[in-house]
Every structure is written in C-alpha cells, then in structure tokens.
Design a protein around this motif. Sequence first.
Motif, PDB file in Angstrom:
ATOM      1  N   VAL A 194       0.851  -1.191   0.000  1.00 35.99           N
ATOM      2  CA  VAL A 194       0.000   0.000   0.000  1.00 35.99           C
ATOM      3  C   VAL A 194       0.889   1.243   0.000  1.00 35.99           C
ATOM      4  N   ARG A 195       0.279   2.357  -0.413  1.00 37.12           N
ATOM      5  CA  ARG A 195       0.947   3.652  -0.329  1.00 37.12           C
ATOM      6  C   ARG A 195      -0.086   4.697   0.043  1.00 37.12           C
ATOM      7  N   GLY A 196       0.205   5.967  -0.148  1.00 37.77           N
ATOM      8  CA  GLY A 196      -0.635   7.044   0.344  1.00 37.77           C
ATOM      9  C   GLY A 196      -2.006   7.093  -0.299  1.00 37.77           C
ATOM     10  N   PRO A 197      -2.892   7.971   0.203  1.00 37.10           N
ATOM     11  CA  PRO A 197      -4.278   8.036  -0.267  1.00 37.10           C
ATOM     12  C   PRO A 197      -4.399   8.580  -1.680  1.00 37.10           C
ATOM     13  N   GLY A 198      -5.387   8.046  -2.423  1.00 39.11           N
ATOM     14  CA  GLY A 198      -5.731   8.586  -3.724  1.00 39.11           C
ATOM     15  C   GLY A 198      -4.651   8.467  -4.774  1.00 39.11           C
ATOM     16  N   ARG A 199      -3.751   7.496  -4.648  1.00 41.88           N
ATOM     17  CA  ARG A 199      -2.653   7.367  -5.606  1.00 41.88           C
ATOM     18  C   ARG A 199      -3.045   6.383  -6.701  1.00 41.88           C
ATOM     19  N   PRO A 200      -2.906   6.718  -7.970  1.00 38.87           N
ATOM     20  CA  PRO A 200      -3.237   5.791  -9.052  1.00 38.87           C
ATOM     21  C   PRO A 200      -2.266   4.627  -9.091  1.00 38.87           C
ATOM     22  N   GLY A 201      -2.734   3.480  -9.568  1.00 36.41           N
ATOM     23  CA  GLY A 201      -1.925   2.275  -9.560  1.00 36.41           C
ATOM     24  C   GLY A 201      -0.665   2.367 -10.397  1.00 36.41           C
ATOM     25  N   TRP A 202      -0.670   3.177 -11.476  1.00 38.13           N
ATOM     26  CA  TRP A 202       0.499   3.228 -12.352  1.00 38.13           C
ATOM     27  C   TRP A 202       1.733   3.787 -11.652  1.00 38.13           C
ATOM     28  N   GLU A 203       1.563   4.467 -10.507  1.00 38.60           N
ATOM     29  CA  GLU A 203       2.715   5.066  -9.849  1.00 38.60           C
ATOM     30  C   GLU A 203       3.713   4.023  -9.342  1.00 38.60           C
ATOM     31  N   HIS A 204       3.269   2.763  -9.172  1.00 39.34           N
ATOM     32  CA  HIS A 204       4.212   1.761  -8.693  1.00 39.34           C
ATOM     33  C   HIS A 204       5.298   1.471  -9.726  1.00 39.34           C
ATOM     34  N   LEU A 205       5.096   1.917 -10.980  1.00 34.94           N
ATOM     35  CA  LEU A 205       6.102   1.705 -12.018  1.00 34.94           C
ATOM     36  C   LEU A 205       7.243   2.708 -11.937  1.00 34.94           C
ATOM     37  N   VAL A 206       7.023   3.829 -11.269  1.00 32.10           N
ATOM     38  CA  VAL A 206       8.024   4.892 -11.289  1.00 32.10           C
ATOM     39  C   VAL A 206       8.477   5.311  -9.908  1.00 32.10           C
ATOM     40  N   GLU A 207       7.769   4.884  -8.862  1.00 31.14           N
ATOM     41  CA  GLU A 207       8.134   5.297  -7.521  1.00 31.14           C
ATOM     42  C   GLU A 207       8.785   4.162  -6.748  1.00 31.14           C
ATOM     43  N   GLY A 208       9.366   4.512  -5.611  1.00 30.05           N
ATOM     44  CA  GLY A 208      10.048   3.531  -4.776  1.00 30.05           C
ATOM     45  C   GLY A 208       9.082   2.576  -4.100  1.00 30.05           C
ATOM     46  N   SER A 209       9.619   1.743  -3.252  1.00 34.20           N
ATOM     47  CA  SER A 209       8.857   0.667  -2.646  1.00 34.20           C
ATOM     48  C   SER A 209       7.775   1.180  -1.712  1.00 34.20           C
ATOM     49  N   ALA A 210       6.634   0.506  -1.740  1.00 26.49           N
ATOM     50  CA  ALA A 210       5.530   0.813  -0.844  1.00 26.49           C
ATOM     51  C   ALA A 210       5.683  -0.006   0.426  1.00 26.49           C
ATOM     52  N   SER A 211       4.919   0.352   1.435  1.00 21.29           N
ATOM     53  CA  SER A 211       4.834  -0.477   2.633  1.00 21.29           C
ATOM     54  C   SER A 211       3.912  -1.659   2.358  1.00 21.29           C
ATOM     55  N   ILE A 212       3.993  -2.671   3.200  1.00 25.69           N
ATOM     56  CA  ILE A 212       3.096  -3.818   3.080  1.00 25.69           C
ATOM     57  C   ILE A 212       2.270  -3.904   4.349  1.00 25.69           C
ATOM     58  N   VAL A 213       0.952  -3.883   4.178  1.00 25.62           N
ATOM     59  CA  VAL A 213       0.052  -3.993   5.318  1.00 25.62           C
ATOM     60  C   VAL A 213      -0.388  -5.452   5.433  1.00 25.62           C
ATOM     61  N   PHE A 214      -0.530  -5.919   6.668  1.00 23.00           N
ATOM     62  CA  PHE A 214      -0.949  -7.294   6.930  1.00 23.00           C
ATOM     63  C   PHE A 214      -2.258  -7.276   7.710  1.00 23.00           C
ATOM     64  N   LEU A 215      -3.238  -8.055   7.229  1.00 22.24           N
ATOM     65  CA  LEU A 215      -4.527  -8.191   7.895  1.00 22.24           C
ATOM     66  C   LEU A 215      -4.722  -9.641   8.318  1.00 22.24           C
ATOM     67  N   ARG A 216      -5.269  -9.823   9.502  1.00 22.46           N
ATOM     68  CA  ARG A 216      -5.649 -11.169   9.935  1.00 22.46           C
ATOM     69  C   ARG A 216      -7.099 -11.424   9.544  1.00 22.46           C
ATOM     70  N   ASN A 217      -7.339 -12.613   9.009  1.00 22.49           N
ATOM     71  CA  ASN A 217      -8.684 -13.046   8.687  1.00 22.49           C
ATOM     72  C   ASN A 217      -9.039 -14.189   9.637  1.00 22.49           C
ATOM     73  N   GLU A 218     -10.021 -13.967  10.489  1.00 20.60           N
ATOM     74  CA  GLU A 218     -10.409 -14.989  11.454  1.00 20.60           C
ATOM     75  C   GLU A 218     -11.907 -14.904  11.707  1.00 20.60           C
ATOM     76  N   ALA A 219     -12.574 -16.049  11.575  1.00 23.12           N
ATOM     77  CA  ALA A 219     -14.026 -16.112  11.765  1.00 23.12           C
ATOM     78  C   ALA A 219     -14.725 -15.085  10.877  1.00 23.12           C
ATOM     79  N   ARG A 220     -14.207 -14.949   9.637  1.00 20.63           N
ATOM     80  CA  ARG A 220     -14.750 -14.003   8.663  1.00 20.63           C
ATOM     81  C   ARG A 220     -14.807 -12.583   9.223  1.00 20.63           C
ATOM     82  N   ARG A 221     -13.687 -12.196   9.803  1.00 20.84           N
ATOM     83  CA  ARG A 221     -13.532 -10.829  10.303  1.00 20.84           C
ATOM     84  C   ARG A 221     -12.099 -10.387  10.072  1.00 20.84           C
ATOM     85  N   PHE A 222     -11.920  -9.204   9.473  1.00 17.35           N
ATOM     86  CA  PHE A 222     -10.599  -8.648   9.223  1.00 17.35           C
ATOM     87  C   PHE A 222     -10.177  -7.771  10.398  1.00 17.35           C
ATOM     88  N   THR A 223      -8.927  -7.939  10.824  1.00 18.07           N
ATOM     89  CA  THR A 223      -8.316  -7.021  11.782  1.00 18.07           C
ATOM     90  C   THR A 223      -6.903  -6.709  11.308  1.00 18.07           C
TER      91      THR A 223
END
Length: 336
Positions: free
Chosen positions: A233-262
């Motif tokens: 992921v990266r900042g708000p409202g950023r178009p997907g094509w920016e990943h071709l020209v910008e540096g590395s994004a952060s990676i967010v991790f979500l837990r899926n348990e009992a059909r609930r994301f946290t």
Amino acid sequence: VYVWTANWPYRHRGNDAAAEPSMLFRLPLDGSSPSALGVDGAPVDQFSFLESEDGHINVMVQPEGTGDWMWTAERGPLGADSLRLLRAPIARFDAGKARAEEEWYRALPPPTQGALHNRFVGDHLLYGSGNGWWNTGSEVGSTVFVVPWRGRSGEVTPLGLPHGVDRIEVMGSDAVVVGARGGDLHFSGVRLGARPVVAQRFVLDSASQGETRSHGFFYRSDDAGRGILGLPVRGPGRPGWEHLVEGSASIVFLRNEARRFTRLGALAPSGVAPVADGCKASCVDWYGNARPIFLRGRVLALLGYELVEGAVDGAGMWELRRASFAPEAVRTTLRD
C-alpha cells in the motif's frame, strides 16, 4: 499449458459484431501430443482459465482482444457487454479441426465501465471492474458478479460493493475483493457457496494499492477460515500506475479470522534511496516494488532492495530485522 491465439490485427467493429475466430491449444507436460480447439473471442488474462477435474477447460472470454503487451488490460476490455463463459470438454480437442459448439458458451451480465478483473475461486468465477490504475478518486461503488461454473446454468449473483473492483484474490475457501473509494482502500470478503454473500469488510483509511501485479498479494491459510493476507500500500488517492516509477511501498498485513478482518500492522522500507544498478539486482518496472512473503512460519516483506522480517504476536506485528542487498556507491577519481 493452454495457449489462446486470436487473429491480429483485431478489427473493432462495434458491440453487435461477431466474435473473432480464435484457436485454443492444449500442450500436455507428460510428453503426449498437443491438441487444439477452434474457439471465439479472447480471454481477459491468465486468470480467465480453469482446467477443472471433471475434464473441462473453463474460460471467461470477451468478443475481442487487444493483445498482451504492457498496460492493455488496464485500459479496460473490448466488448465487455458481451462476456461469455466457455466450458469445453477436453476430450473434444483434436488436431485443430473441431470447433467449440455454441451451447458450450454461456452469456454473462456486463460489468460497469473500467478495467476488468476476473478470478476462479473454488466452484465459482468472480469478475468486476475498477479504475484504480488511473484514478482512485471516484466515490461510485461497483458490482462483483459470482458465477457457478459447473454445468452450463446456475444463478449469477451480483454483489454490490461500496468500492471499485481492482483486485480479486483467493482467500482459503472464500475470496477477497480489493478496491479504491476516494482516498481509502477497501477489502471485502466474499463467502462462497450456494448463496454467495459479502461476509466482511475492512477499510484502510488514507491508503491505495502500492502494487497492481498479481504477485503483490499473498494469503497464508493457517486453517479453515483463518489466515493472514499481505498487500503493498501507499498514500491516499494514488493511481496504480505510480508503482512503475516510484520507490517501494509499505506492506500492510490483515488477519482473517471467523470471517472478520483485523489489522496486524505494516512493514515499511527504510526510506533511503538505493544506488541505481540498471535493473541488475532489482527493478521496479519488471519485478514490482513490493511483495509479502510467508516462509516456514516467518513473515517477510520484500521492499525494493530490502528484505524486512516481522514478528506476529497477540498485540499485532512488529519489525524484527532487515537486510539490504542494494549496491553501494562507487567513487572514482580522474587523474591527468
């Protein structure tokens, strides 16, 4: 291996045009002879195919294709209002003289405008459209269609979403649909079965996808209905094509348990710009800028030239260690 070929150059003749004649080749990996079947139209991408255990090849097709060079899929499909699901018996493949019968095709409802995404998950085909590649500022929702692919009939379930359909992924026996709405990134979990429903939602505020390639997402299934997903992921409202020209994004991790994301947490790059090495060790354009890695119980994030490991406990995720394989700057001195 399946290879779908279509006539080139294509002729875009309008929505009432007949489908382009094409050929679907089947190349066995056991050394036996290849075979082929005459077909119509063109698939959306590699996720349009499913060879099922009941001896059929299932393919989502549109009337025409635009080839597979870079960015054509992101521009949206041709003739998206004439989508069909082909379900062809593998036994009918021959030397290329046979053609798929009309009854093997099933008409599908059209999606909204935008780039089309499709994915086979379990006994279902899911598809929909979004516009996250170009613009994430839209406040308009979308629809993901859920189609049972077994047989040539069955109710198509449209599921309304408050966001676009920019990514469809397998999440155990369920599916997760990721899409943008305004400056936020939405995750919608779809429970599949006789009556598919949107079972869970999660909104990541002030964020957008940091990588649109398929390998940017990964889901670790720990047991039935429980696992961890990772997505750049990266900042708000950023178009997907920016990943071709910008540096590395952060990676967010979500837990899926009992059909609930946290949210578990995120792993981020150091922010130090590496020395350009001409795409020898890493290259955003070809390899992507970030991806999650789950290996032997470990959770890692590949962020450009950095490999970051995270630890997960009851409180969430925190950084454990990192390593960089970026090239070092070389200083030279010129002398007369």
